[in-house]
Design a protein around this motif. Structure first.
Motif, PDB file in Angstrom:
ATOM      1  N   SER A  63      -2.668  -7.815  -4.735  1.00  0.00           N
ATOM      2  CA  SER A  63      -1.821  -6.982  -3.895  1.00  0.00           C
ATOM      3  C   SER A  63      -1.587  -5.621  -4.536  1.00  0.00           C
ATOM      4  O   SER A  63      -1.658  -4.582  -3.862  1.00  0.00           O
ATOM      5  N   MET A  67      -2.809  -2.109  -2.746  1.00  0.00           N
ATOM      6  CA  MET A  67      -1.871  -1.037  -2.434  1.00  0.00           C
ATOM      7  C   MET A  67      -2.247   0.249  -3.163  1.00  0.00           C
ATOM      8  O   MET A  67      -2.163   1.348  -2.599  1.00  0.00           O
ATOM      9  N   TRP A  83       3.451   1.519   6.814  1.00  0.00           N
ATOM     10  CA  TRP A  83       4.464   0.481   7.012  1.00  0.00           C
ATOM     11  C   TRP A  83       4.193  -0.324   8.275  1.00  0.00           C
ATOM     12  O   TRP A  83       4.388  -1.545   8.300  1.00  0.00           O
ATOM     13  N   ARG A  86       1.562  -2.886   7.406  1.00  0.00           N
ATOM     14  CA  ARG A  86       2.085  -3.972   6.575  1.00  0.00           C
ATOM     15  C   ARG A  86       2.871  -4.965   7.433  1.00  0.00           C
ATOM     16  O   ARG A  86       2.716  -6.178   7.311  1.00  0.00           O
ATOM     17  N   GLU A 151       6.494  -9.481  -1.980  1.00  0.00           N
ATOM     18  CA  GLU A 151       5.521  -8.584  -1.365  1.00  0.00           C
ATOM     19  C   GLU A 151       6.223  -7.478  -0.585  1.00  0.00           C
ATOM     20  O   GLU A 151       5.871  -6.295  -0.708  1.00  0.00           O
ATOM     21  N   TYR A 155       6.111  -3.442  -1.073  1.00  0.00           N
ATOM     22  CA  TYR A 155       5.696  -2.504  -0.032  1.00  0.00           C
ATOM     23  C   TYR A 155       6.732  -1.393   0.159  1.00  0.00           C
ATOM     24  O   TYR A 155       6.378  -0.221   0.340  1.00  0.00           O
TER      25      TYR A 155
END
Length: 364
Positions: A63, A67, A83, A86, A151, A155
């Motif tokens: 992850s 990212m 966003w 996600r 997670e 984010y």
């Protein structure tokens, strides 16, 4: 654990990431098979695959890598589109499973050991925030959902540092993670939420960011003469993980499992360069497998196995049956629920923008 649609044109050579997602999800499945076997019959999961829990650590490292790759792409970073993507990838499928757990725990509480079907627990679980619930812990209704809380926090941190402060290398995000982990180690917070969000496991996102920058610095897909080094690093990571399969879960798992996961990912980027549609498909199913396998494993061990007890089968056969069933359920869930809901959510969240502004998107 991060959900991912089919590979995009900008990353279609990174089959290694898809293959390793599949391996990580299967490792978690095997760990829960062993853990539930111990809980049900007193068998020892450490004999076989206790280290399967390290699949979570590999997910976190992956992850961080993904990212960093998304934010580091050329062009303007669109935090809104970041966003939206996600949310569309993670939220709908997770909410469906969480609501299913709530309904089952409400109507058939005997199926669960400690899950409490309260509206408070439901709302907390749907929020992706690790708040203390009515049963005295921060775990969501879906037992594996705690990883999604990490997670989502990651984010948010990426969106803030990259979107508001133009931190395209995620240096500020990494610094914040390191700072909160050090604070947790020094302060030992009594509050369960603070304890959760200062856990050293957060460092594994930083590990993934480091892997991305090392991979990019080394030329990315152009490995050239470094292939032997990649093979050695990949093999070392696997050996370090398999060699400590009896290590129990502990606070320093980022060192014992996160560092080997770094080696597996970095080495795998140079080794797993072949194309396998089957393995890639398993990678696409990895999120669905992760959030649905507990249902399959629990049903089989607690109910089906008692019905077939007169039939003597080796443990390998039980593993094979459960793995096949879990993959079948994951494939169905991905095809019928996760992917359609993700696409619908993405279209719905983008609709206001499409009506008001016509501009290209540089998101993931």
């Amino acid at each position: 654990m991060i959900a991912t649609p089919p590979l995009t044109k900008s990353s279609d050579t990174l089959f290694a990431v898809q293959y390793l997602r599949a391996a990580a999800a299967l490792a978690v499945v095997f760990y829960h098979v062993s853990a539930l076997s111990q809980e049900t019959w007193g068998l020892d999961p450490e004999r076989v695959d206790h280290v399967g829990a390290a699949g979570v650590d590999l997910f976190f490292v992956i992850s961080g890598f993904i990212m960093a790759m998304i934010v580091g792409r050329p062009g303007r970073f669109d935090v809104r589109d970041f966003w939206i993507r996600r949310v569309a990838r993670v939220v709908p499928a997770y909410w469906v499973i969480t609501l299913l757990v709530f309904v089952l725990a409400w109507t058939l509480p005997s199926l669960f050991n400690s899950t409490v079907a309260s509206l408070h627990n439901l709302f907390v679980s749907l929020s992706f925030v690790a708040l203390e619930q009515s049963d005295g812990n921060t775990g969501p209704l879906l037992v594996v959902g705690w990883t999604l809380n990490y997670e989502m926090a990651f984010y948010v941190l990426v969106a803030v540092t990259a979107g508001l402060f133009s931190d395209r290398r995620l240096l500020a995000a990494s610094a914040v993670i390191i700072a909160v982990v050090v604070t947790g180690i020094v302060a030992h917070p009594a509050n369960l939420t603070l304890e959760f969000y200062t856990n050293p496991i957060l460092l594994e996102f930083v590990f993934g960011i480091l892997v991305y920058h090392a991979w990019k610095w080394g030329g990315g897909r152009e490995l050239g003469g470094r292939r032997l080094a990649s093979i050695a690093i990949f093999a070392l990571g696997i050996i370090l993980l398999v060699g400590q399969w009896e290590r129990p879960l502990q606070d320093w798992r980022p060192f014992f499992w996160g560092v080997p996961a770094m080696a597996v990912l970095y080495g795998g980027l140079g080794v797993l360069t072949f194309t396998s549609p089957f393995l890639a498909r398993l990678g696409y199913w990895s999120y669905a497998l992760y959030i649905t396998h507990v249902f399959v494993v629990t049903l089989y061990i607690k109910h089906i196995m008692s019905a077939i007890a007169p039939i003597s089968l080796p443990w390998q056969a039980h593993y094979l049956i459960m793995t096949g069933a879990a993959l079948a359920v994951a494939a169905g869930f991905y095809t019928l629920v996760e992917r359609p809901l993700s696409r619908l959510t993405l279209a719905w969240l983008r609709r206001p923008r499409a009506l008001s502004v016509a501009e290209p998107s540089h998101g993931a």
